[in-house]
Design an enzyme around this catalytic site. Sequence first.
Site, PDB file in Angstrom:
ATOM      1  N   CYS A  91       0.909  -1.175   0.028  1.00  0.00           N
ATOM      2  CA  CYS A  91       0.010  -0.117  -0.021  1.00  0.00           C
ATOM      3  C   CYS A  91       0.826   1.288  -0.008  1.00  0.00           C
ATOM      4  O   CYS A  91       1.845   1.278   0.693  1.00  0.00           O
ATOM      5  CB  CYS A  91      -0.990  -0.034   1.310  1.00  0.00           C
ATOM      6  SG  CYS A  91      -0.129   0.800   2.722  1.00  0.00           S
ATOM      7  N   GLU A  92       0.370   2.380  -0.721  1.00  0.00           N
ATOM      8  CA  GLU A  92       1.182   3.469  -1.027  1.00  0.00           C
ATOM      9  C   GLU A  92       1.097   4.378   0.439  1.00  0.00           C
ATOM     10  O   GLU A  92       1.792   5.336   0.397  1.00  0.00           O
ATOM     11  CB  GLU A  92       0.824   4.146  -2.104  1.00  0.00           C
ATOM     12  CG  GLU A  92      -0.712   4.899  -1.840  1.00  0.00           C
ATOM     13  CD  GLU A  92      -0.945   5.271  -3.444  1.00  0.00           C
ATOM     14  OE1 GLU A  92      -1.683   6.524  -3.251  1.00  0.00           O
ATOM     15  OE2 GLU A  92      -0.893   4.842  -4.499  1.00  0.00           O
ATOM     16  N   HIS A  93       0.290   4.071   1.441  1.00  0.00           N
ATOM     17  CA  HIS A  93       0.143   4.782   2.637  1.00  0.00           C
ATOM     18  C   HIS A  93       0.976   4.517   3.665  1.00  0.00           C
ATOM     19  O   HIS A  93       1.522   5.339   4.450  1.00  0.00           O
ATOM     20  CB  HIS A  93      -1.405   5.083   3.044  1.00  0.00           C
ATOM     21  CG  HIS A  93      -2.128   5.184   2.003  1.00  0.00           C
ATOM     22  ND1 HIS A  93      -3.532   4.632   1.856  1.00  0.00           N
ATOM     23  CD2 HIS A  93      -2.251   6.309   1.288  1.00  0.00           C
ATOM     24  CE1 HIS A  93      -4.112   5.008   0.864  1.00  0.00           C
ATOM     25  NE2 HIS A  93      -3.441   6.230   0.409  1.00  0.00           N
ATOM     26  N   HIS A  94       1.507   3.327   3.602  1.00  0.00           N
ATOM     27  CA  HIS A  94       2.336   2.852   4.835  1.00  0.00           C
ATOM     28  C   HIS A  94       3.283   1.868   4.296  1.00  0.00           C
ATOM     29  O   HIS A  94       4.403   1.497   5.214  1.00  0.00           O
ATOM     30  CB  HIS A  94       1.502   1.930   5.655  1.00  0.00           C
ATOM     31  CG  HIS A  94       0.413   2.699   6.485  1.00  0.00           C
ATOM     32  ND1 HIS A  94      -0.733   2.550   5.936  1.00  0.00           N
ATOM     33  CD2 HIS A  94       0.424   3.632   7.481  1.00  0.00           C
ATOM     34  CE1 HIS A  94      -1.727   3.573   6.570  1.00  0.00           C
ATOM     35  NE2 HIS A  94      -0.984   4.115   7.729  1.00  0.00           N
ATOM     36  N   GLN A 132      -5.539  -0.642  -3.575  1.00  0.00           N
ATOM     37  CA  GLN A 132      -6.230  -1.648  -4.055  1.00  0.00           C
ATOM     38  C   GLN A 132      -7.104  -1.174  -5.272  1.00  0.00           C
ATOM     39  O   GLN A 132      -7.361  -1.683  -6.649  1.00  0.00           O
ATOM     40  CB  GLN A 132      -6.934  -2.570  -3.351  1.00  0.00           C
ATOM     41  CG  GLN A 132      -7.308  -3.831  -3.924  1.00  0.00           C
ATOM     42  CD  GLN A 132      -7.975  -4.712  -2.756  1.00  0.00           C
ATOM     43  OE1 GLN A 132      -7.419  -4.931  -1.661  1.00  0.00           O
ATOM     44  NE2 GLN A 132      -9.055  -5.221  -3.145  1.00  0.00           N
ATOM     45  N   HIS A 160      -5.018  -6.540   3.770  1.00  0.00           N
ATOM     46  CA  HIS A 160      -3.993  -5.629   4.128  1.00  0.00           C
ATOM     47  C   HIS A 160      -3.321  -5.416   5.398  1.00  0.00           C
ATOM     48  O   HIS A 160      -4.000  -5.437   6.464  1.00  0.00           O
ATOM     49  CB  HIS A 160      -4.466  -4.016   3.821  1.00  0.00           C
ATOM     50  CG  HIS A 160      -5.165  -3.801   2.443  1.00  0.00           C
ATOM     51  ND1 HIS A 160      -4.458  -2.868   1.593  1.00  0.00           N
ATOM     52  CD2 HIS A 160      -6.162  -4.465   1.787  1.00  0.00           C
ATOM     53  CE1 HIS A 160      -5.434  -3.055   0.424  1.00  0.00           C
ATOM     54  NE2 HIS A 160      -6.010  -4.026   0.576  1.00  0.00           N
ATOM     55  N   CYS A 162      -1.279  -3.253   6.616  1.00  0.00           N
ATOM     56  CA  CYS A 162      -1.614  -2.162   7.179  1.00  0.00           C
ATOM     57  C   CYS A 162      -2.585  -1.898   8.194  1.00  0.00           C
ATOM     58  O   CYS A 162      -2.850  -1.418   9.133  1.00  0.00           O
ATOM     59  CB  CYS A 162      -1.589  -0.839   6.357  1.00  0.00           C
ATOM     60  SG  CYS A 162      -2.804  -0.664   5.203  1.00  0.00           S
TER      61      CYS A 162
END
Length: 200
Positions: A91-94, A132, A160, A162
Amino acid sequence: MSKPTLKPVPKSERPSPEAAMDAVRTLIAWAGDDPDREGLRDTPKRVINAYREWFRGYDVDPAEELSRTFEDVSGYDDMVILREIDVESHCEHHIAPFLGRAYVAYLPTEKVVGISKLVKVVEAFAKRLQTQETMTAQIADAIEDALKPRGVAVMVDAVHQCMSTRGVHHPDVSTITTQFTGEFKTNPALQDRFLRVIGK
């Protein structure tokens, strides 16, 4: 809604391996450990090698993977479906992994593509920093643009990390995303058939 776009940074503009390893050392120190202790001394090199593998999708052109097609389909015009394609993404956030399966179908017009190429397209988008939702749309759009089929259906079902290992700590929750184009989008019966065939 505009299509999701992604322009990888050219290799010539990416930081050097040495700069990337220095960044890993900084993160180790920020976490509270000594990057020079024996157990961590080689970790920066291992991390950048892992990143090279995890994010190799930035160096793959999905359009090129789909460029070789076959027109001798002997009148076949029903769904082509691939089930349970392994998805390993981050995931691009974490930058935490999300793992699951993808299901891909299309309705050919005059040409088909080798089934391994569809798997490679899923991998090309999965092996990047992603959401996703965006990845699901990108897979469908790439097939739509390259093959000009009568319709495309994509489903991704993933867990996920995260959400499993931090934050709300719910390890058993999976996320399902779908994208339908063409006849799959306009014909609910076709959507239902796709979902039945893939077992969802």
